[in-house]
Scaffold this motif. Structure first.
Motif, short mmCIF file in Angstrom:
data_model
loop_
_atom_site.label_atom_id
_atom_site.label_comp_id
_atom_site.label_asym_id
_atom_site.label_seq_id
_atom_site.Cartn_x
_atom_site.Cartn_y
_atom_site.Cartn_z
N GLN B 6 0.85 -1.19 0.00
CA GLN B 6 0.00 0.00 0.00
C GLN B 6 0.89 1.24 0.00
O GLN B 6 1.97 1.25 0.59
N GLU B 20 -5.71 10.17 -2.46
CA GLU B 20 -5.78 8.88 -3.14
C GLU B 20 -4.87 7.90 -2.44
O GLU B 20 -3.69 8.19 -2.21
N ARG B 22 -3.40 3.91 -2.52
CA ARG B 22 -3.18 2.87 -3.51
C ARG B 22 -2.95 1.52 -2.84
O ARG B 22 -2.32 1.43 -1.79
N SER B 75 -5.75 -1.19 -6.99
CA SER B 75 -6.95 -0.47 -6.59
C SER B 75 -6.57 0.87 -5.97
O SER B 75 -5.52 0.99 -5.32
N THR B 76 -7.43 1.84 -6.19
CA THR B 76 -7.25 3.17 -5.61
C THR B 76 -8.50 3.56 -4.84
O THR B 76 -9.61 3.47 -5.37
N THR B 78 -10.27 6.70 -3.13
CA THR B 78 -10.24 8.16 -3.18
C THR B 78 -11.20 8.72 -2.15
O THR B 78 -12.36 8.28 -2.07
#
Lengths: 111, 115
Positions: B6, B20, B22, B75-76, B78
């Motif tokens: 991450q 954001e 990640r 994957s993000t 937000t």
């Protein structure tokens, strides 16, 4: 509603004493239950799952459907068992699985 | 092999800004989960991706939160217009396939602080 309850935020025991971390669940379906553990400065990791009926690091957990419980037990606690323990329930909804975690119990094993 | 990663590990942001987060899951894992870990609140499920299926967004706390997963891998998450109550550790986990009894592999988390 599906729910996992861990009533104790903190449990302190002396080394060599038995330990039991309580977990109760609420779910109308067939439960899949897990215990996850997070040691200091480490990632959350699986300790054991009820379907495997295994003993890991001396810990066992038995599913009691009548009491809707999945308590984690160890007969003789060790200092290295000090960690945060989470009970988790996998529920099947709308064709997918969702995991519901309890709020966790911090176990402190005192020398 | 490489586990779930991450980034960033820590993020400090001002209230009102967007962030954001990640997550890189383990290669080959089709299921990906986002959780929020707050002091005294345990792990709160946020969103779940399984293969090419529509994600389960039922845990997202508000419409300021969104997530995507590109190509079935990265994957993000937000968070728009961050609020102080968004401060928490955000954890990502992946599993090989979703059978309900599979092990989840967790990342180290992103600690988000909103000032």
């Amino acid at each position: 509603a599906q729910r996992v309850t861990q009533p104790e935020k903190l449990l302190s025991v002396f080394k060599g004493a038995p330990v039991e971390l309580k977990c109760n669940y609420s779910y109308s379906g067939s439960p899949e239950l897990f215990w996850y553990v997070q040691y200091s400065r480490q990632r959350l990791q699986l300790l054991l799952r009820h379907i495997s009926r295994e003993s890991i690091k001396g810990f066992t957990a038995d599913l009691n459907k009548g009491e809707t419980s999945f308590h984690l037990k160890k007969p003789f606690a060790q200092e290295e068992d000090s960690a945060m323990y989470y009970c988790a329930l996998s529920v099947h909804t709308s064709g997918t699985y969702k995991y519901i975690f309890g709020t966790g119990t911090r176990l402190k094993v005192l020398a | 092999g490489a586990g779930v990663s991450q980034s960033p590990s820590n993020k400090v942001t001002e209230k009102g800004k967007d962030v954001e987060l990640r997550c890189d899951p383990i290669s080959g894992h089709t299921a990906l989960y986002w959780y929020r870990q707050s002091l005294g609140q345990g792990l709160e499920f946020l969103i779940y991706f399984q293969g090419n299926s529509a994600p389960d967004k039922s845990g997202l706390p508000s419409d300021r939160f969104s997530a995507e997963r590109t190509g079935g891998s990265v994957s993000t998450l937000t968070i728009q217009r961050t609020q102080q109550e968004d401060s928490a550790v955000y954890l990502c986990a992946s599993s090989f396939r979703d059978t309900g009894a599979g092990e989840q592999y967790f990342g180290p988390g992103t600690r988000l602080t909103v000032t």
